[in-house]
Design an enzyme around this catalytic site. Structure first.
Site, PDB file in Angstrom:
ATOM      1  N   ASP A  88      14.503  23.793 -38.743  1.00 20.61           N
ATOM      2  CA  ASP A  88      14.871  25.101 -38.219  1.00 20.61           C
ATOM      3  C   ASP A  88      13.748  26.100 -38.457  1.00 20.61           C
ATOM      4  OD1 ASP A  88      16.217  27.360 -37.393  1.00 20.61           O
ATOM      5  OD2 ASP A  88      17.352  27.582 -39.248  1.00 20.61           O
ATOM      6  N   ASP A 305      12.858  29.720 -31.824  1.00 20.06           N
ATOM      7  CA  ASP A 305      13.656  29.106 -32.881  1.00 20.06           C
ATOM      8  C   ASP A 305      14.073  27.678 -32.555  1.00 20.06           C
ATOM      9  OD1 ASP A 305      15.362  28.497 -34.948  1.00 20.06           O
ATOM     10  OD2 ASP A 305      17.003  29.716 -34.207  1.00 20.06           O
TER      11      ASP A 305
END
Ligand SMILES: *[C@@H]1O[C@H](CO)[C@@H](O)[C@H](O)[C@H]1NC(C)=O
Ligand SMILES: *[C@@H]1O[C@H](CO)[C@@H](O)[C@H](O)[C@H]1NC(C)=O
Ligand SMILES: *[C@@H]1O[C@H](CO)[C@@H](O)[C@H](O)[C@H]1NC(C)=O
Length: 475
Positions: A88, A305
């Site tokens: 992430d 992201d």
């Protein structure tokens, strides 16, 4: 939650924009540069730095109809045990489910074995107490009511409302350092990470895409990347190539020599990887939008992201984009699938029937998003639109533009924190890239991996795992 017991240390939302000009990377790799490399290697050794590249094995698939996420395998503790954690770039710490955890998933449909981290089961595990430097640095100062035997707590809420809380521990991280073409050697480094004692939301319940935790590749000092860089193990440069065709892909820490990528500046002092989106182009038409629609600040801006599955646009952008995307197919009937996706029947080749959407960024870097990326095949001839309105996203992030795996897949994306730029280029993520060993100047090939072939037959989790806020419990 009781606001008195909850000290919000950083409410992290998108803010301000600033621009810096930059140049593309050009790394000399010719033999005659050897002597220069040798000098650099000598300097590196003298400084006690053994900068090397790291190869992280990837698994998963970002398609919403597959797992909707990418993960990697890490070793933690002594002797090291394997942990599978979601990759992430929208958050800042590594945490794994710990023995104390009551609601943690115990099995996973991803075909991987889950392991709870047990500090007592590792010879080198060390509790981080609240009076240690790491703890006060993380919380920007001493912690009220801290007594030296108390643990240093962590708590993270992600963009989808799921959360994790626990305490920090220090132990050995075992990883693969690149030492030859498609070859690695095991290395380790002591790092601080979260021992997850309480998980909620999607992180607690389901076994569908359950993993052991999340590795945040954010810029903060608490990330594994920053910790490895601070101990002289790596440079703060990494790249990923997320393969939504075969699954897995490439994830490497280190300078990329090939492919060459053009870059755009990262907006400084932001909690996320924020970039400056200038406009959106569909079939050479530029969407006519208010000039401030992509501006940063007050919960707005554009964030890259990898922990987010799809791509989220402000309403006003979405409402203009979708008709343009569908313009070549006037007869299409849209209907809702799984209460969340706009879908339609289509039997042709989507790359012929729909236009490329080009996101244009500062410094003339553009991100072409192809129909086969922004449309996903639900089943048979049913296709769904991957673009989403950001309105349902978070309460505060209403106008945020959030670019996740939907637009990042099948591209080599480079995050260069040494130069504060980010860039990408279309790439075959089943192939390989070339990285430069900082200590010796030697160039090595890093290949693609796919940890698990397990695939799911339902709509996966639609994740928005960017850090929403970090909080800390006192008493
Ligand atoms: C870390 O690496 C060193 C040197 O290779 C090795 O001696 C040690 O056993 C390793 N520790 C762990 C926990 O793997
Ligand atoms: C992060 O670490 C660097 C180098 O150790 C230090 O200079 C900087 O102040 C730290 N940043 C924060 C926000 O603590
Ligand atoms: C991508 O690379 C893999 C491995 O080298 C190769 O088998 C595959 O054919 C390539 N795909 C395309 C579209 O070039």
């Amino acid at each position: 939650m009781d606001p008195r017991g909850l000290l919000l240390l950083a409410v992290i939302l998108v803010a301000e924009a600033a621009l810096v000009a930059n140049a593309n990377f050009v790394f000399p790799v010719e033999r005659r540069r050897r002597s220069l490399s040798a000098i650099k290697a000598h300097d590196a050794r003298r400084r006690g730095r053994i900068l090397s590249s790291v190869d992280l094995n990837l698994g998963g698939n970002g398609l919403p109809t597959e797992t909707g996420l990418y993960f990697t395998k890490l070793g933690l503790g002594s002797p090291p045990k394997d942990y599978y954690v979601q990759v992430d770039t929208g958050s800042d710490i590594l945490w794994v489910n710990c023995v104390e955890c009551s609601k943690c998933p115990r099995r996973s449909d991803l075909g991987i074995e889950l392991t709870l981290y047990d500090p007592k089961g590792s010879e080198t595990s060390d509790l981080i107490s609240c009076d240690q430097d790491f703890c006060s640095a993380t919380y920007d100062g001493p912690i009220p009511g801290c007594k030296s035997e108390l643990p240093c707590p962590y708590s993270i809420t992600y963009g989808d409302g799921s959360a994790t809380a626990g305490y920090y521990v220090k132990d050995y991280l075992t990883y693969n350092s690149v030492n030859g073409n498609l070859r690695t050697a095991t290395q380790n480094s002591s790092i601080i990470f979260g021992c997850g004692a309480a998980q909620s939301g999607t992180l607690a319940s389901s076994t569908e895409e359950a993993l052991d935790g999340i590795i945040g590749f954010g810029q903060a000092n608490s990330s594994v990347l920053s910790q490895l860089a601070a101990s002289g193990k790596v440079k703060k440069i990494f790249s990923h190539c997320l393969d939504n065709i075969r699954g897995g892909g490439i994830f490497a820490i280190g300078e990329v020599v090939e492919p060459k990528v053009s870059t755009t500046p990262l907006v400084p002092k932001m909690a996320h990887y924020n970039v400056v989106l200038k406009n959106i182009e569909v079939d050479t038409d530029i969407l006519q939008l208010p000039s401030d629609v992509f501006d940063s600040g007050n919960g707005k801006g554009t964030v890259i992201d990898s922990g987010t599955t799809l791509a989220y646009l402000p309403d006003i952008v979405y409402d203009q984009l979708i008709p343009k995307v569908l313009a070549r197919q006037p007869g299409l009937k849209l209907y809702l699938v799984e209460q969340q996706f706009s879908c339609f029947q289509y039997t042709g080749n989507v790359d012929h029937g729909f236009p490329v959407v080009k996101l244009n960024f500062e410094d003339s870097l553009s991100l072409p998003v192809y129909p086969h990326d922004y449309l996903f095949q639900f089943r048979g001839s049913v296709w769904c639109i991957g673009w989403q309105k950001s309105v349902e996203q978070t309460k505060n992030g209403k106008d945020m533009t959030l670019l996740g795996d939907l637009v990042l897949s099948n591209k080599l994306v480079l995050y260069d924190l040494e130069n504060m730029v980010i860039g990408w280029t279309d790439y075959n993520c089943s192939s390989s890239i070339k990285v430069k060993d900082e200590a010796t100047g030697v160039v090595h090939t890093v290949g693609a991996h796919n940890i698990s072939g397990a695939s799911t037959f339902f709509i996966g989790r639609i994740l928005t795992l960017f850090l929403l806020l970090t909080a800390m419990l006192i008493n």
